[in-house]
Design a protein around this motif. Structure first.
Motif, PDB file in Angstrom:
ATOM      1  N   ARG A 197       0.843  -1.201   0.000  1.00 26.58           N
ATOM      2  CA  ARG A 197       0.000   0.000   0.000  1.00 26.58           C
ATOM      3  C   ARG A 197       0.878   1.251   0.000  1.00 26.58           C
ATOM      4  N   LYS A 198       0.350   2.336  -0.504  1.00 23.05           N
ATOM      5  CA  LYS A 198       1.132   3.579  -0.585  1.00 23.05           C
ATOM      6  C   LYS A 198       0.649   4.582   0.463  1.00 23.05           C
ATOM      7  N   ASP A 224      -6.942   2.415  -2.129  1.00 17.52           N
ATOM      8  CA  ASP A 224      -6.411   1.652  -0.998  1.00 17.52           C
ATOM      9  C   ASP A 224      -5.060   2.203  -0.519  1.00 17.52           C
ATOM     10  N   ALA A 225      -4.865   3.491  -0.730  1.00 15.54           N
ATOM     11  CA  ALA A 225      -3.664   4.142  -0.195  1.00 15.54           C
ATOM     12  C   ALA A 225      -4.041   4.780   1.148  1.00 15.54           C
ATOM     13  N   ILE A 226      -3.036   5.289   1.865  1.00 12.17           N
ATOM     14  CA  ILE A 226      -3.284   5.863   3.192  1.00 12.17           C
ATOM     15  C   ILE A 226      -2.949   7.351   3.143  1.00 12.17           C
ATOM     16  N   SER A 227      -3.914   8.155   3.589  1.00 13.72           N
ATOM     17  CA  SER A 227      -3.711   9.602   3.571  1.00 13.72           C
ATOM     18  C   SER A 227      -3.217  10.061   4.948  1.00 13.72           C
ATOM     19  N   ALA A 285       7.641   8.497   5.745  1.00  8.39           N
ATOM     20  CA  ALA A 285       6.934   7.293   5.287  1.00  8.39           C
ATOM     21  C   ALA A 285       6.206   7.520   3.960  1.00  8.39           C
ATOM     22  N   CYS A 286       6.084   8.778   3.544  1.00  2.87           N
ATOM     23  CA  CYS A 286       5.274   9.078   2.350  1.00  2.87           C
ATOM     24  C   CYS A 286       5.923   8.605   1.048  1.00  2.87           C
ATOM     25  N   ASP A 287       5.101   8.038   0.190  1.00  3.41           N
ATOM     26  CA  ASP A 287       5.553   7.699  -1.163  1.00  3.41           C
ATOM     27  C   ASP A 287       5.344   8.889  -2.089  1.00  3.41           C
ATOM     28  N   LEU A 339       0.619   5.770  -9.248  1.00  2.00           N
ATOM     29  CA  LEU A 339       1.446   5.490  -8.067  1.00  2.00           C
ATOM     30  C   LEU A 339       1.111   4.125  -7.456  1.00  2.00           C
ATOM     31  N   THR A 340      -0.188   3.836  -7.355  1.00  2.00           N
ATOM     32  CA  THR A 340      -0.600   2.625  -6.642  1.00  2.00           C
ATOM     33  C   THR A 340      -0.697   1.416  -7.568  1.00  2.00           C
TER      34      THR A 340
END
Ligand code: BJ8
Length: 418
Positions: free
Chosen positions: A63-64, A82-85, A128-130, A185-186
Protein backbone atom coordinates in the motif's frame (compact mmCIF):
# COMPACT_ATOMS: atom_id res chain seq x y z
CA UNK A 1 12.26 1.45 12.48
CA UNK A 2 13.21 5.11 13.04
CA UNK A 3 16.61 4.53 11.47
CA UNK A 4 15.12 2.85 8.43
CA UNK A 5 12.84 5.85 7.96
CA UNK A 6 15.92 8.08 8.00
CA UNK A 7 15.01 10.09 11.11
CA UNK A 8 17.47 12.10 13.13
CA UNK A 9 17.21 9.96 16.28
CA UNK A 10 18.55 12.45 18.77
CA UNK A 11 16.36 15.31 17.53
CA UNK A 12 13.36 12.97 17.34
CA UNK A 13 13.82 11.85 20.97
CA UNK A 14 14.07 15.51 22.03
CA UNK A 15 10.86 16.35 20.17
CA UNK A 16 8.95 13.46 21.77
CA UNK A 17 10.00 14.59 25.22
CA UNK A 18 8.79 18.15 24.63
CA UNK A 19 5.52 16.95 23.09
CA UNK A 20 4.86 14.44 25.86
CA UNK A 21 5.26 17.14 28.50
CA UNK A 22 3.07 19.63 26.60
CA UNK A 23 0.37 16.99 26.13
CA UNK A 24 0.34 16.08 29.76
CA UNK A 25 0.27 19.75 30.90
CA UNK A 26 -2.42 20.84 28.46
CA UNK A 27 -4.57 17.74 27.92
CA UNK A 28 -4.24 15.38 30.83
CA UNK A 29 -4.70 18.19 33.35
CA UNK A 30 -8.23 18.95 32.09
CA UNK A 31 -11.13 18.17 34.44
CA UNK A 32 -14.29 16.14 33.68
CA UNK A 33 -13.08 14.74 30.37
CA UNK A 34 -15.33 12.17 28.71
CA UNK A 35 -14.06 8.61 29.16
CA UNK A 36 -14.02 8.20 25.36
CA UNK A 37 -11.07 10.60 25.17
CA UNK A 38 -8.93 7.71 26.41
CA UNK A 39 -8.82 6.50 22.79
CA UNK A 40 -7.51 9.87 21.61
CA UNK A 41 -4.94 9.91 24.43
CA UNK A 42 -3.84 6.47 23.30
CA UNK A 43 -3.58 7.55 19.65
CA UNK A 44 -1.52 10.57 20.68
CA UNK A 45 0.76 8.48 22.85
CA UNK A 46 1.33 6.22 19.84
CA UNK A 47 1.34 8.86 17.13
CA UNK A 48 5.08 8.34 16.75
CA UNK A 49 4.78 4.63 17.61
CA UNK A 50 2.06 2.15 16.71
CA UNK A 51 0.54 4.30 13.94
CA UNK A 52 3.90 4.51 12.22
CA UNK A 53 4.32 0.73 12.61
CA UNK A 54 0.94 0.33 10.92
CA UNK A 55 2.07 2.53 8.03
CA UNK A 56 5.35 0.66 7.66
CA UNK A 57 3.50 -2.67 7.70
CA UNK A 58 0.97 -1.41 5.12
CA UNK A 59 3.84 -0.31 2.89
CA UNK A 60 5.38 -3.78 3.12
CA UNK A 61 2.09 -5.13 1.83
CA UNK A 62 2.27 -2.82 -1.16
CA UNK A 63 0.00 0.00 0.00
CA UNK A 64 1.13 3.58 -0.59
CA UNK A 65 1.25 6.44 1.90
CA UNK A 66 0.29 9.88 0.60
CA UNK A 67 0.99 13.08 2.54
CA UNK A 68 -1.16 16.20 2.28
CA UNK A 69 -1.10 19.75 3.63
CA UNK A 70 -4.50 21.02 2.67
CA UNK A 71 -8.22 20.34 2.67
CA UNK A 72 -8.42 20.61 -1.11
CA UNK A 73 -6.84 17.19 -1.56
CA UNK A 74 -9.75 14.74 -1.93
CA UNK A 75 -9.19 11.94 0.56
CA UNK A 76 -11.91 9.88 -1.16
CA UNK A 77 -9.61 9.27 -4.16
CA UNK A 78 -6.73 8.19 -1.92
CA UNK A 79 -8.98 5.78 0.00
CA UNK A 80 -10.44 4.46 -3.28
CA UNK A 81 -6.94 3.41 -4.36
CA UNK A 82 -6.41 1.65 -1.00
CA UNK A 83 -3.66 4.14 -0.19
CA UNK A 84 -3.28 5.86 3.19
CA UNK A 85 -3.71 9.60 3.57
CA UNK A 86 -1.73 11.43 6.26
CA UNK A 87 -1.75 15.11 7.19
CA UNK A 88 1.82 16.31 7.57
CA UNK A 89 3.40 17.94 10.61
CA UNK A 90 2.91 21.69 10.65
CA UNK A 91 1.88 22.75 14.15
CA UNK A 92 5.09 23.43 16.07
CA UNK A 93 8.33 25.32 15.71
CA UNK A 94 10.97 22.96 14.41
CA UNK A 95 14.31 23.39 12.65
CA UNK A 96 13.70 27.16 12.40
CA UNK A 97 17.38 28.03 11.94
CA UNK A 98 17.67 25.62 9.02
CA UNK A 99 14.40 26.82 7.52
CA UNK A 100 15.43 30.47 7.60
CA UNK A 101 18.42 29.62 5.44
CA UNK A 102 16.09 28.67 2.60
CA UNK A 103 12.84 30.56 3.29
CA UNK A 104 12.27 34.22 4.18
CA UNK A 105 11.97 34.88 7.91
CA UNK A 106 8.62 36.55 7.38
CA UNK A 107 6.94 33.33 6.25
CA UNK A 108 3.92 32.02 8.18
CA UNK A 109 4.66 29.58 11.01
CA UNK A 110 2.71 26.76 9.40
CA UNK A 111 4.91 26.77 6.30
CA UNK A 112 8.13 27.13 8.30
CA UNK A 113 6.97 24.24 10.43
CA UNK A 114 6.42 21.68 7.67
CA UNK A 115 9.68 22.58 6.00
CA UNK A 116 11.41 22.54 9.41
CA UNK A 117 10.11 19.08 10.33
CA UNK A 118 11.56 17.75 7.08
CA UNK A 119 14.91 19.52 7.40
CA UNK A 120 15.31 18.48 11.05
CA UNK A 121 14.45 14.87 10.13
CA UNK A 122 11.93 14.40 12.94
CA UNK A 123 8.63 13.64 11.18
CA UNK A 124 8.16 9.91 10.54
CA UNK A 125 4.99 10.65 8.55
CA UNK A 126 6.75 12.68 5.90
CA UNK A 127 9.50 10.08 5.73
CA UNK A 128 6.93 7.29 5.29
CA UNK A 129 5.27 9.08 2.35
CA UNK A 130 5.55 7.70 -1.16
CA UNK A 131 4.16 10.95 -2.50
CA UNK A 132 3.33 14.37 -1.05
CA UNK A 133 0.53 16.42 -2.58
CA UNK A 134 0.75 20.20 -2.52
CA UNK A 135 -1.65 22.80 -3.87
CA UNK A 136 -1.63 26.33 -5.22
CA UNK A 137 -3.55 27.93 -2.36
CA UNK A 138 -1.66 30.80 -0.72
CA UNK A 139 1.52 32.21 -2.31
CA UNK A 140 3.64 31.08 0.64
CA UNK A 141 2.70 27.44 0.30
CA UNK A 142 2.81 27.51 -3.48
CA UNK A 143 6.40 28.78 -3.50
CA UNK A 144 7.51 26.71 -0.50
CA UNK A 145 6.49 23.54 -2.36
CA UNK A 146 9.06 24.34 -5.05
CA UNK A 147 11.67 24.10 -2.31
CA UNK A 148 10.09 21.14 -0.51
CA UNK A 149 10.08 19.26 -3.80
CA UNK A 150 13.87 19.16 -3.60
CA UNK A 151 13.55 16.94 -0.51
CA UNK A 152 10.47 14.87 -1.28
CA UNK A 153 8.64 13.97 -4.52
CA UNK A 154 5.59 16.19 -4.86
CA UNK A 155 2.50 16.46 -7.00
CA UNK A 156 0.96 19.93 -7.15
CA UNK A 157 -2.77 20.41 -7.58
CA UNK A 158 -3.83 23.69 -9.10
CA UNK A 159 -6.54 25.22 -6.92
CA UNK A 160 -8.28 28.16 -8.60
CA UNK A 161 -8.94 31.29 -6.55
CA UNK A 162 -12.40 32.03 -7.91
CA UNK A 163 -15.50 29.90 -8.39
CA UNK A 164 -16.68 30.86 -11.88
CA UNK A 165 -17.56 28.31 -14.58
CA UNK A 166 -14.03 28.28 -16.03
CA UNK A 167 -12.54 27.84 -12.53
CA UNK A 168 -14.86 24.88 -11.91
CA UNK A 169 -13.75 23.36 -15.19
CA UNK A 170 -10.08 23.79 -14.32
CA UNK A 171 -10.65 22.31 -10.85
CA UNK A 172 -12.56 19.32 -12.25
CA UNK A 173 -9.68 18.58 -14.60
CA UNK A 174 -7.21 18.84 -11.69
CA UNK A 175 -9.24 16.30 -9.71
CA UNK A 176 -9.06 13.98 -12.74
CA UNK A 177 -5.31 14.54 -13.02
CA UNK A 178 -4.92 13.64 -9.34
CA UNK A 179 -6.93 10.43 -9.80
CA UNK A 180 -4.67 9.48 -12.74
CA UNK A 181 -1.56 10.20 -10.66
CA UNK A 182 -2.78 8.08 -7.77
CA UNK A 183 -3.63 5.25 -10.14
CA UNK A 184 -0.12 5.45 -11.54
CA UNK A 185 1.45 5.49 -8.07
CA UNK A 186 -0.60 2.62 -6.64
CA UNK A 187 -0.97 0.58 -9.82
CA UNK A 188 -4.70 0.32 -9.02
CA UNK A 189 -7.49 1.25 -11.36
CA UNK A 190 -9.84 3.61 -9.52
CA UNK A 191 -13.20 2.27 -10.63
CA UNK A 192 -16.63 3.75 -9.91
CA UNK A 193 -17.21 1.10 -7.24
CA UNK A 194 -13.92 1.86 -5.47
CA UNK A 195 -14.62 5.58 -5.64
CA UNK A 196 -18.07 5.05 -4.15
CA UNK A 197 -16.50 3.11 -1.31
CA UNK A 198 -13.95 5.90 -0.78
CA UNK A 199 -16.76 8.46 -0.64
CA UNK A 200 -18.74 6.36 1.83
CA UNK A 201 -15.74 5.97 4.17
CA UNK A 202 -14.91 9.68 4.15
CA UNK A 203 -18.56 10.82 4.36
CA UNK A 204 -19.03 8.54 7.40
CA UNK A 205 -15.97 10.07 9.05
CA UNK A 206 -17.30 13.59 8.44
CA UNK A 207 -20.78 12.59 9.65
CA UNK A 208 -19.31 11.40 12.95
CA UNK A 209 -17.70 14.84 13.30
CA UNK A 210 -21.01 16.56 12.43
CA UNK A 211 -22.58 14.57 15.24
CA UNK A 212 -19.85 15.67 17.62
CA UNK A 213 -20.28 19.32 16.57
CA UNK A 214 -24.03 19.26 17.10
CA UNK A 215 -23.57 17.92 20.62
CA UNK A 216 -21.31 20.86 21.44
CA UNK A 217 -24.33 23.17 21.14
CA UNK A 218 -25.46 21.93 24.58
CA UNK A 219 -24.96 24.02 27.69
CA UNK A 220 -23.11 22.84 29.75
CA UNK A 221 -20.72 21.87 26.95
CA UNK A 222 -20.18 18.09 27.13
CA UNK A 223 -16.61 18.24 25.80
CA UNK A 224 -13.87 20.86 25.84
CA UNK A 225 -12.69 22.78 22.81
CA UNK A 226 -9.19 21.41 23.36
CA UNK A 227 -10.46 17.83 23.15
CA UNK A 228 -12.60 18.63 20.11
CA UNK A 229 -9.62 20.22 18.40
CA UNK A 230 -7.55 17.14 19.16
CA UNK A 231 -10.21 14.94 17.53
CA UNK A 232 -10.11 17.15 14.45
CA UNK A 233 -6.31 16.92 14.39
CA UNK A 234 -6.24 13.14 14.83
CA UNK A 235 -8.64 12.61 11.92
CA UNK A 236 -5.74 13.51 9.61
CA UNK A 237 -3.58 10.63 10.93
CA UNK A 238 -5.79 7.81 12.07
CA UNK A 239 -7.33 4.99 10.08
CA UNK A 240 -10.65 6.54 8.93
CA UNK A 241 -12.89 3.54 9.66
CA UNK A 242 -11.50 2.97 13.16
CA UNK A 243 -11.62 6.70 13.89
CA UNK A 244 -15.28 6.96 12.81
CA UNK A 245 -16.32 4.08 15.08
CA UNK A 246 -14.49 5.61 18.06
CA UNK A 247 -15.96 9.10 17.52
CA UNK A 248 -19.46 7.64 17.27
CA UNK A 249 -18.86 5.79 20.57
CA UNK A 250 -17.68 9.04 22.12
CA UNK A 251 -20.82 10.80 20.82
CA UNK A 252 -22.99 8.12 22.49
CA UNK A 253 -21.27 8.99 25.75
CA UNK A 254 -21.71 12.73 25.17
CA UNK A 255 -25.45 12.22 24.57
CA UNK A 256 -25.72 10.54 27.98
CA UNK A 257 -23.76 13.38 29.54
CA UNK A 258 -26.06 15.96 28.00
CA UNK A 259 -29.14 14.09 29.26
CA UNK A 260 -27.64 14.21 32.77
CA UNK A 261 -26.61 17.87 32.29
CA UNK A 262 -22.97 16.95 32.87
CA UNK A 263 -20.33 19.11 31.27
CA UNK A 264 -16.69 20.09 31.24
CA UNK A 265 -17.58 23.47 32.74
CA UNK A 266 -20.72 24.74 34.53
CA UNK A 267 -23.72 25.92 32.51
CA UNK A 268 -23.40 29.60 31.72
CA UNK A 269 -19.60 29.47 31.17
CA UNK A 270 -18.67 31.96 28.39
CA UNK A 271 -18.83 30.17 25.03
CA UNK A 272 -16.24 31.01 22.39
CA UNK A 273 -16.12 30.29 18.68
CA UNK A 274 -12.59 30.16 17.29
CA UNK A 275 -12.27 31.13 13.64
CA UNK A 276 -9.37 31.57 11.24
CA UNK A 277 -6.13 29.80 10.34
CA UNK A 278 -5.85 26.04 10.79
CA UNK A 279 -4.36 24.64 14.00
CA UNK A 280 -2.37 21.58 12.97
CA UNK A 281 -1.17 19.25 15.75
CA UNK A 282 0.46 20.06 18.16
CA UNK A 283 -0.68 23.69 17.91
CA UNK A 284 -2.73 24.04 21.11
CA UNK A 285 -1.47 27.39 22.41
CA UNK A 286 -4.49 29.66 21.88
CA UNK A 287 -7.25 27.16 22.81
CA UNK A 288 -5.34 26.24 25.97
CA UNK A 289 -5.13 29.91 26.94
CA UNK A 290 -8.84 30.49 26.22
CA UNK A 291 -10.04 27.49 28.20
CA UNK A 292 -7.61 28.00 31.07
CA UNK A 293 -8.92 31.57 31.30
CA UNK A 294 -12.39 30.26 32.14
CA UNK A 295 -14.22 29.95 28.79
CA UNK A 296 -15.25 26.94 26.78
CA UNK A 297 -14.68 26.71 23.03
CA UNK A 298 -17.83 25.45 21.30
CA UNK A 299 -16.74 25.42 17.67
CA UNK A 300 -13.83 25.86 15.27
CA UNK A 301 -14.40 27.66 11.98
CA UNK A 302 -11.15 26.25 10.68
CA UNK A 303 -9.69 23.69 8.31
CA UNK A 304 -8.95 21.66 11.43
CA UNK A 305 -12.63 21.98 12.30
CA UNK A 306 -15.92 22.63 10.60
CA UNK A 307 -14.60 24.31 7.45
CA UNK A 308 -12.98 21.03 6.57
CA UNK A 309 -15.76 18.65 7.44
CA UNK A 310 -19.13 20.32 6.99
CA UNK A 311 -19.85 19.34 3.37
CA UNK A 312 -20.33 15.77 2.16
CA UNK A 313 -19.96 14.31 -1.32
CA UNK A 314 -23.47 13.77 -2.69
CA UNK A 315 -23.48 10.48 -4.57
CA UNK A 316 -27.15 10.54 -5.51
CA UNK A 317 -27.58 9.83 -9.20
CA UNK A 318 -23.81 9.51 -9.80
CA UNK A 319 -22.90 6.08 -11.13
CA UNK A 320 -19.87 6.31 -13.40
CA UNK A 321 -16.28 7.08 -12.38
CA UNK A 322 -16.46 10.45 -14.13
CA UNK A 323 -19.78 11.39 -12.49
CA UNK A 324 -18.42 10.55 -9.05
CA UNK A 325 -15.30 12.60 -9.72
CA UNK A 326 -17.64 15.47 -10.74
CA UNK A 327 -19.35 15.24 -7.34
CA UNK A 328 -16.04 15.08 -5.51
CA UNK A 329 -14.79 18.16 -7.38
CA UNK A 330 -18.04 19.96 -6.58
CA UNK A 331 -17.80 19.17 -2.87
CA UNK A 332 -14.22 20.37 -2.56
CA UNK A 333 -14.90 23.65 -4.33
CA UNK A 334 -17.51 24.44 -1.67
CA UNK A 335 -14.70 24.86 0.89
CA UNK A 336 -14.45 28.54 1.73
CA UNK A 337 -10.74 29.04 2.34
CA UNK A 338 -9.64 32.67 2.52
CA UNK A 339 -7.48 32.23 -0.60
CA UNK A 340 -10.71 32.53 -2.64
CA UNK A 341 -12.09 35.82 -3.88
CA UNK A 342 -14.72 36.94 -3.24
CA UNK A 343 -15.36 34.75 -0.21
CA UNK A 344 -18.61 35.82 1.48
CA UNK A 345 -19.53 32.19 2.30
CA UNK A 346 -16.88 32.04 4.99
CA UNK A 347 -18.08 35.18 6.75
CA UNK A 348 -21.67 33.87 6.60
CA UNK A 349 -20.46 30.55 8.01
CA UNK A 350 -18.82 32.27 10.99
CA UNK A 351 -22.11 34.07 11.74
CA UNK A 352 -24.11 30.88 11.31
CA UNK A 353 -21.79 29.01 13.69
CA UNK A 354 -22.19 31.66 16.41
CA UNK A 355 -25.95 31.04 16.28
CA UNK A 356 -25.77 27.24 16.08
CA UNK A 357 -23.34 26.87 18.97
CA UNK A 358 -24.73 29.82 20.96
CA UNK A 359 -21.34 31.50 21.11
CA UNK A 360 -21.00 34.62 23.25
CA UNK A 361 -17.84 35.76 21.47
CA UNK A 362 -15.52 35.02 18.54
CA UNK A 363 -11.74 34.79 18.66
CA UNK A 364 -10.23 35.22 15.21
CA UNK A 365 -6.93 33.37 14.99
CA UNK A 366 -4.43 34.83 12.53
CA UNK A 367 -1.00 33.42 11.91
CA UNK A 368 1.52 36.20 11.48
CA UNK A 369 2.33 36.75 7.76
CA UNK A 370 -0.83 34.91 6.64
CA UNK A 371 -2.28 37.53 4.32
CA UNK A 372 -5.53 35.73 3.37
CA UNK A 373 -6.81 35.19 6.93
CA UNK A 374 -5.42 38.43 8.34
CA UNK A 375 -7.18 40.37 5.56
CA UNK A 376 -10.45 38.52 6.16
CA UNK A 377 -10.10 39.27 9.87
CA UNK A 378 -11.50 42.75 9.13
CA UNK A 379 -14.60 41.31 7.41
CA UNK A 380 -15.15 38.85 10.26
CA UNK A 381 -14.93 41.65 12.83
CA UNK A 382 -17.36 43.83 10.83
CA UNK A 383 -19.88 40.97 10.53
CA UNK A 384 -19.61 40.22 14.24
CA UNK A 385 -20.15 43.90 15.10
CA UNK A 386 -23.28 43.85 12.95
CA UNK A 387 -24.46 40.72 14.79
CA UNK A 388 -23.59 42.29 18.18
CA UNK A 389 -21.16 39.44 18.91
CA UNK A 390 -17.95 40.66 20.59
CA UNK A 391 -14.84 39.55 18.75
CA UNK A 392 -11.12 39.54 19.38
CA UNK A 393 -8.39 39.24 16.77
CA UNK A 394 -5.23 37.43 17.82
CA UNK A 395 -2.21 37.51 15.53
CA UNK A 396 0.51 35.15 16.63
CA UNK A 397 2.94 32.41 15.62
CA UNK A 398 4.03 29.11 17.18
CA UNK A 399 6.42 30.52 19.78
CA UNK A 400 5.42 30.83 23.45
CA UNK A 401 6.95 34.30 23.77
CA UNK A 402 3.62 36.09 23.47
CA UNK A 403 1.62 33.60 25.59
CA UNK A 404 1.37 35.89 28.63
CA UNK A 405 0.35 38.85 26.51
CA UNK A 406 -2.33 36.79 24.72
CA UNK A 407 -3.60 35.52 28.04
CA UNK A 408 -4.05 39.10 29.30
CA UNK A 409 -5.99 40.06 26.15
CA UNK A 410 -8.16 36.92 26.31
CA UNK A 411 -8.94 37.48 29.99
CA UNK A 412 -9.95 41.10 29.33
CA UNK A 413 -12.13 39.91 26.43
CA UNK A 414 -13.84 37.29 28.60
CA UNK A 415 -14.60 39.97 31.19
CA UNK A 416 -16.55 41.79 28.45
CA UNK A 417 -18.74 38.73 27.93
CA UNK A 418 -19.88 38.43 31.52
S1 BJ8 B 1 -7.92 25.18 2.74
S2 BJ8 B 1 -6.53 27.40 5.15
S3 BJ8 B 1 -5.34 24.08 4.72
S4 BJ8 B 1 -4.75 26.61 2.25
S5 BJ8 B 1 -1.81 29.98 7.44
S6 BJ8 B 1 -0.06 28.36 4.84
S7 BJ8 B 1 -3.12 30.18 4.14
S8 BJ8 B 1 -0.07 31.84 4.95
S9 BJ8 B 1 -3.04 26.80 5.68
FE1 BJ8 B 1 -4.76 26.28 4.44
FE2 BJ8 B 1 -5.78 24.66 2.63
FE3 BJ8 B 1 -6.78 27.11 2.95
FE4 BJ8 B 1 -7.16 25.28 4.80
FE5 BJ8 B 1 -0.90 30.13 3.78
FE6 BJ8 B 1 -2.13 31.35 5.74
FE7 BJ8 B 1 0.07 30.05 6.25
FE8 BJ8 B 1 -2.14 28.75 5.57
Amino acid sequence: MWKSLGLNLEAHDGLLQVLGKAYSDIYLSQKNRPAGMAYLDFVMSEIHGLRIEELVEAKKQGRKVIGTFCLYVPEEIIVAADAISVGLCAGAECGTELVEQILPRNTCALIKSFVGFKLAGVCPYVEACDLVIGETTCDGKTKAYEIFNQYKPMFILEVPHMKNANDRQLWRSEVGRLADKIEELTGKKITADLLKKGVQVVNAKRQSLHRLNQLRAADPAPISGLDSLLINQVQFYDDPIRFTAKINELCDELETRIAKKEGVAPAGTPRILVSGCPMAAPNWKLPAIIEKSGAVIVGEESCVGERGTRNLVDLQGATTREEILDRIAQRYLEIDCAVFTPNPERIEHVSEMTRTYKANGVVHYELQFCTPYTMEGFAVRKAMNENSIPSLRIETDYSMEDAAQIQTRVQAFLELLK
